[in-house]
Structure formats: C-alpha cells, structure tokens
Write an enzyme that holds these catalytic residues in place. Structure first.
Site, PDB file in Angstrom:
ATOM      1  N   GLY A 112       0.845  -1.195   0.000  1.00 24.71           N
ATOM      2  CA  GLY A 112       0.000   0.000   0.000  1.00 24.71           C
ATOM      3  C   GLY A 112       0.870   1.230   0.000  1.00 24.71           C
ATOM      4  O   GLY A 112       0.646   2.185  -0.737  1.00 24.71           O
ATOM      5  N   GLY A 113       1.879   1.186   0.835  1.00 22.78           N
ATOM      6  CA  GLY A 113       2.837   2.275   0.905  1.00 22.78           C
ATOM      7  C   GLY A 113       4.064   1.796   1.644  1.00 22.78           C
ATOM      8  O   GLY A 113       4.080   0.725   2.250  1.00 22.78           O
ATOM      9  N   GLU A 173       7.073   3.580   4.246  1.00 21.64           N
ATOM     10  CA  GLU A 173       7.208   4.791   5.042  1.00 21.64           C
ATOM     11  C   GLU A 173       8.595   5.397   5.040  1.00 21.64           C
ATOM     12  O   GLU A 173       9.023   5.974   6.046  1.00 21.64           O
ATOM     13  CB  GLU A 173       6.799   4.483   6.475  1.00 21.64           C
ATOM     14  N   GLU A 214       1.044   5.839   6.501  1.00 21.21           N
ATOM     15  CA  GLU A 214       2.469   6.085   6.250  1.00 21.21           C
ATOM     16  C   GLU A 214       2.957   7.317   7.006  1.00 21.21           C
ATOM     17  O   GLU A 214       4.094   7.335   7.487  1.00 21.21           O
ATOM     18  CB  GLU A 214       2.729   6.215   4.747  1.00 21.21           C
ATOM     19  N   HIS A 266       3.857   6.424  10.538  1.00 21.50           N
ATOM     20  CA  HIS A 266       5.165   5.790  10.708  1.00 21.50           C
ATOM     21  C   HIS A 266       6.263   6.814  11.000  1.00 21.50           C
ATOM     22  O   HIS A 266       7.350   6.428  11.469  1.00 21.50           O
ATOM     23  CB  HIS A 266       5.538   5.006   9.447  1.00 21.50           C
ATOM     24  N   GLU A 323       3.965  -1.735  13.381  1.00 22.60           N
ATOM     25  CA  GLU A 323       2.676  -1.708  12.694  1.00 22.60           C
ATOM     26  C   GLU A 323       1.480  -1.580  13.639  1.00 22.60           C
ATOM     27  O   GLU A 323       0.492  -0.931  13.299  1.00 22.60           O
ATOM     28  CB  GLU A 323       2.530  -2.949  11.808  1.00 22.60           C
TER      29      GLU A 323
END
Length: 626
Positions: free
Chosen positions: A275-276, A278, A303, A306, A325
């Site tokens: 998804g992304g 960081e 993100e 993070h 996470e």
C-alpha cells in the site's frame, strides 16, 4: 588544589541491547556504520547499478574483523581501508543475504572508513520495469526498496533495524531520467544527470529508497510535494493537495513534532506490491489510492503515522515487527478520528478486524505467526511475517494499553513521552512496557501486566485471538445499513426482498460502507441462483469501479459463485496492479475453486508475472504449486 572529580555519565541500557537480530550477518554488536555515502551509476540498458559505498564505521568492542550484509547477486570489486586495498571474503548466510568478511582489527572507540566498489542489479527489491509496466508506457523505471532486508542487495550495510545511520548519495542517471531518494535535502551535481541527496537524521538501512524514471513533481502543501510519472501528476495533485498537511498537523497534535522536515509522496508504478512504504521524507505509495475522492486516504495516514512509530522509534529486530505496525495502526486511526470522525474510523477498523478474522480462519488459531512476537531463525523467510497479525492484533494490544491508561488523551500524552524518550533508538517490547508502567505508576502498583487472561507476556507470545478488542459500536450508524442490505440480498428469492434490494440507493455510501456490505456477502452463504446477475445490473458503480478495495471484494464474490461473466473483470484487475493485499487473496480463491478457476489463475500469472515484484511473484508461485 585537588583536581575536580569528573562527573560520571550514566549510559542508559535498553532491553534491546541484549537482543540479537538473526536476520543480519553483520557483527553490529562490535562495529557498525554511522554514515553511508553512496555513489550510484544507473544503466537501464544493462540493468545494472555501479556502486561505490563509503562507510564511516565506529568500533564498539575490540574485534579482529568487520562483517557486513550483502547479497549473492552483488559483485564486490574492491574494499579499501586506509587508502589500501584489503582482502575480503563473501560467504553465504541466508537465502536472502550473504556475509562480507573483512579481516581488520579495531579497538573500542575507533572510527574509520571503508570504501567498497561493487556492481548490483538483480537483487530482491531492485525492480527494473519495462516501459509497458509503467503508467506512462514510454520509459523504463527503476525502484529499489529495502523492506525488510533487501537493501543489502543495493549496498553493503549493517542491515538490521537495531542500527541507525545517516546517509548521503550521488546518483548518475541516463539523459531524460530523474532520480529521487528518501532524503530531506535534494540537489543537482556539478555534472549533467547527477542528483544528490542527504539525510542528517539517523535511520535504519531498510528505510533508504531510490527511484529513477520519468518522474516529475508538484507541491501539495507547505512541506510536501507529490512525485510521479507525468501522466499521473494532476490526478495525484488533486488526490493529495491540502489533505496531507492536515494529516501531518493532526499527528503533531497527537504524538509530538514531525522531525523529518519534508514529507513528500512518490506514487509508484502499478506493480508496486505494498500500500505504501514509510521511507522518511519520501513515502512511496500505490497508485491504487488515486480514486479521485480521497476515500483511500487511510493509506496516507498510515504512512505519515510511521514518522513517529517505525521511523523515529523502531523495532530492534524483526521478531518485534508488531511494534511498528500495531502502533502505526493506532496512530492512523487516531488521525482518522481527528479528521473524519469516530463513525468512519470505527467502520474502517471493523474492516481491519474482518481481515484479521479471515487470517485466523485461513491459518488456524495455533499458527506460530499469529503471535505478536514471532520466533525467527535465519532460515525463515522474513516476508512471511507480513500479514494482518502485526497490524490488527498489534492494534488490539495498543488499544488495550489505551484502555488501561484510562483515556485517549492520557495515552497520547504517554506516546508523546515515549517518542521523546526513545527518539532515534531501536527498542523491544520490554522497553516499551517498562516505560508504560513507569509512566503510569498506579497501573504498576495494580500489577496490570500480570492480570489473568491479559498478561503482557501472553499478548506477546500466545497465538490465540486477542483477549481484548476495542468497542467499534460508534460505527454502527454506517455499518448497520450495509449489513441490513447484505442480509436482504442473501435472502433474495421472494418478491419483497428483491424489490427492496434493487431499489436501495447506495450512491451516497462511502467506500468502507460498500466494502462492509460486500464483506458480509463474501463470508455469508451462497447467494440464490440468478442473484449475481441482479447485483451486476443493480450496482454498476460497484462492478465498474476503479477502487481497489471494492474490486478485491467483488472479485472474491465472483470467484465464490464462479460467476463467469465477470472473469474478465478479475483478469483486468490483476493485470492493472500488483499489490500483495489485493493479488494474493484473488489467486488463493481461484486456486481453491474449480478447474476452470485454476486455469484462469495460471493464465493470468503467466501473462503478468514479469511485471510483479519478486515478493508477490514468489507468493503467487507458492499458491499455484500447493
């Protein structure tokens, strides 16, 4: 006169100091990198990176060798120490890395430099895309991502989250290409086609990223720009302009100052598997978020979160991945609550809980990777820890700590203090939990860490369903209409139900209401004959959407009912993107289906495997060979 006594400086020890990261070959407890300077020359023609890495080293304990992480796909040309070429040896370590042994002696406190010249290009995380695999279809593209241990194939390193270093870089690219890296300072070299970068705050090696391609940018806020291919630039600007700054400011109110200077976004080519990611100063993100209405903004919130949890304070070993996470999921939902309110936040969290339930259903409750603290050895593929458990079970544990603290305000005060205390450090759960009990001494007095059924050690080491999950009832105003409509569709067969279903207007529903509606049908009993035809004709916005979250659920529904008219939709979805979250469940569903479904899976994979990231390709291959 007597000499004044020197004041003793107390060096605080952390639990993480005694933890060994089995994923690294480096002798980082003895000697580690404090700064990387990386010179890269990029050749698309040869799919090759000529590298020259200057590593500033510090010796922590006397030793007679330096061992660094590298990869069998990297060819080391020379190692220079004190202006002299020295001997070295590359030896196997794991399936995902090798050990670079350099025989030289150093004493505690020594600082020195190593210069290593090498050629890289075929390692995991180094992704060469043909023009057809990009959004613009005109030029090739290169991206290099370090998560979790792939940067050892890009440059020799102490590749462990226990070690943080600053870095600078110079990247020479072919004419007509641009380079971006995860750095707060970016410039141009004195020679043509050279880009320079530096980051003066220390980061773990997996957070250094590089991308080279037909990349342009536009500002989207006072400290943010979006980078992407020209054909996506305006779409990306419209998606992110203004909102990114709102999310950063919400994070600062909740967790303390944003320390990284820039917060830029790089929208990746469609094959990007996550998804992304960081990376400090430069989040890289899937183009799946460009849906035109901001409905996938939770990815950006995640993100940004993070920046505090993962980048500023980092897990010290991959056994503690949940610390990155779980806290980031909590922070993301706090930001969402600030910006979008409680109901939508609870609805999105309910979607995450559904994913965790599905994980337990698929893997079984006793699966060892259902633990927050996973047991690893060097033979375990680290990418297997990338599942819903560290995210959603980790989130459940963090919300339990919030519950113990007494309120979100009190817990966010703790998180601000946590980020200050462990700023630029790498920690393990004991560091976190000791500080939590010190911050709330009344909880320590009560012995909450040993409360029956909720023991902190059980949270970390038990594979069962989390003993506490947060109350999401505030989302019922959005969830109930979706559930009610789903139950009607599952009961289609009488005229009244059919009329109510077909005439229900969902045009004002947000993405997560539609996702929740489809989730209920996916996990429910099979629909009556003919119902999929009626769903298609009633909700063309679902069938024709570009929203990947909705397309995933729709694909699962099509596979469940073997609804052949929509097989081309599944094929097109898998051809259009390569994100792990969307790709693997569809292949898994197809492979568990009929012979026709299996053949469809094999056909699509044969056509698309070359455009997929290595991690995705490996996981799909595993499914299709099971």
């Amino acid at each position: 006169m007597a000499e004044p006594q020197k004041k003793k400086v107390r060096i605080e020890t952390l639990h993480s100091d005694s933890v060994d990261d089995v994923a690294t070959a480096s002798n980082y407890k003895y000697v580690r990198v404090t700064h990387y300077h990386l010179d890269f020359q990029i050749s698309f023609e040869r799919k090759e990176i000529k590298g020259n890495a200057r590593l500033l080293m510090k010796c922590l304990k006397s030793c007679n060798h330096v061992t660094l992480d590298t990869h069998h796909t990297m060819f080391i040309h020379e190692v220079i120490y004190k202006n002299q070429s020295v001997e070295f040896e590359v030896a196997p370590y794991t399936a995902y890395g090798s050990a670079l042994h350099i025989p030289l002696s150093c004493s505690a406190g020594d600082e020195f430099e190593l210069a290593i010249s090498y050629t890289a290009g075929n390692g995991p995380g180094i992704c060469w895309l043909e023009p057809a695999q990009t959004a613009g279809k005109c030029k090739p593209y290169l991206y290099c991502l370090g998560f979790p241990v792939h940067n050892r194939a890009l440059f020799p390193s102490t590749d462990t989250p226990s070690v943080k270093s600053t870095f600078s870089a110079s990247v020479k690219v072919p004419t007509g290409f641009s380079a971006v890296m995860s750095a707060d300072r970016r410039g141009k070299g004195t020679e043509p086609n050279i880009y320079t970068f530096s980051l003066e705050l220390p980061v773990t090696s997996y957070l250094i990223c590089l991308a080279v391609g037909d990349i342009v940018s536009v500002d989207i806020g006072p400290r943010s720009a979006v980078y992407t291919e020209p054909c996506l630039l305006e779409k990306a600007r419209q998606e992110f302009e203004g909102s990114v700054e709102d999310y950063i400011q919400a994070g600062e109110r909740l967790f303390g100052p944003y320390v990284w200077g820039r917060y830029d976004v790089l929208v990746m080519p469609p094959s990007f598997p996550f998804g992304g990611m960081e990376n400090p100063c430069l989040t890289v993100i899937t183009p799946c978020v460009l849906v035109g209405d901001g409905s996938m903004s939770d990815v950006v919130m995640h993100e940004i979160s993070h920046s505090w949890f993962g980048n500023l304070v980092t897990h010290a070993a991959w056994t503690e991945f949940w610390m990155n996470e779980g806290f980031t999921m909590y922070a993301q939902r706090c930001i969402c609550h600030e910006v979008h309110g409680e109901a939508l936040t609870c609805l999105e969290a309910a979607t995450g809980r559904a994913l965790l339930k599905n994980r337990y259903k698929e893997a079984g409750e006793s699966h060892p990777l259902n633990k927050l603290r996973v047991a690893l050895d060097r033979n375990i593929d680290l990418e297997e820890i990338y599942n819903e458990v560290p995210y959603e079970k980790g989130y459940a544990f963090v919300t339990y700590l919030e519950y113990l603290a007494g309120s979100r305000t009190k817990f966010c005060d703790f998180l601000k203090a946590y980020c200050i205390k462990f700023k630029h450090k790498s920690v393990v759960a004991e560091d976190l939990l000791d500080f939590f009990l010190d911050f709330f001494p009344e909880l320590k007095q009560q012995g909450v860490e040993n409360k029956s059924g909720f023991e902190f050690t059980n949270w970390l080491n038990d594979s069962s369903w989390p003993p506490y999950v947060p109350d999401l009832s505030a989302g019922e105003s959005l969830m109930k209409p979706a559930e009610k409509l789903a139950y009607k569709w599952m009961g289609v067969g009488n005229d009244e139900n059919e009329s109510n279903c077909v005439n229900t207007d969902i045009s004002n529903w947000n993405t997560y209401q539609i996702v929740h509606f489809l989730d209920q049908i996916v996990i429910g009993p099979n629909l009556p004959d003919g119902t999929m035809d009626k769903l298609c004709s009633s909700y063309k916005t679902i069938v024709q959407t570009d929203n990947a979250e909705v397309r995933l659920r729709w694909s699962q529904l099509v596979i469940k009912h073997e609804y052949k008219p929509q097989y081309p939709n599944i094929e097109q979805f898998l051809q259009s993107q390569g994100k792990l979250k969307y790709t693997l469940p569809i292949y898994l569903g197809l492979w568990r289906g009929s012979e026709e479904c299996r053949k469809l899976a094999e056909k699509i994979f044969a056509e698309t495997k070359d455009q997929l990231h290595l991690t995705v390709r490996k996981n799909v291959s595993r499914i299709l060979s099971s």
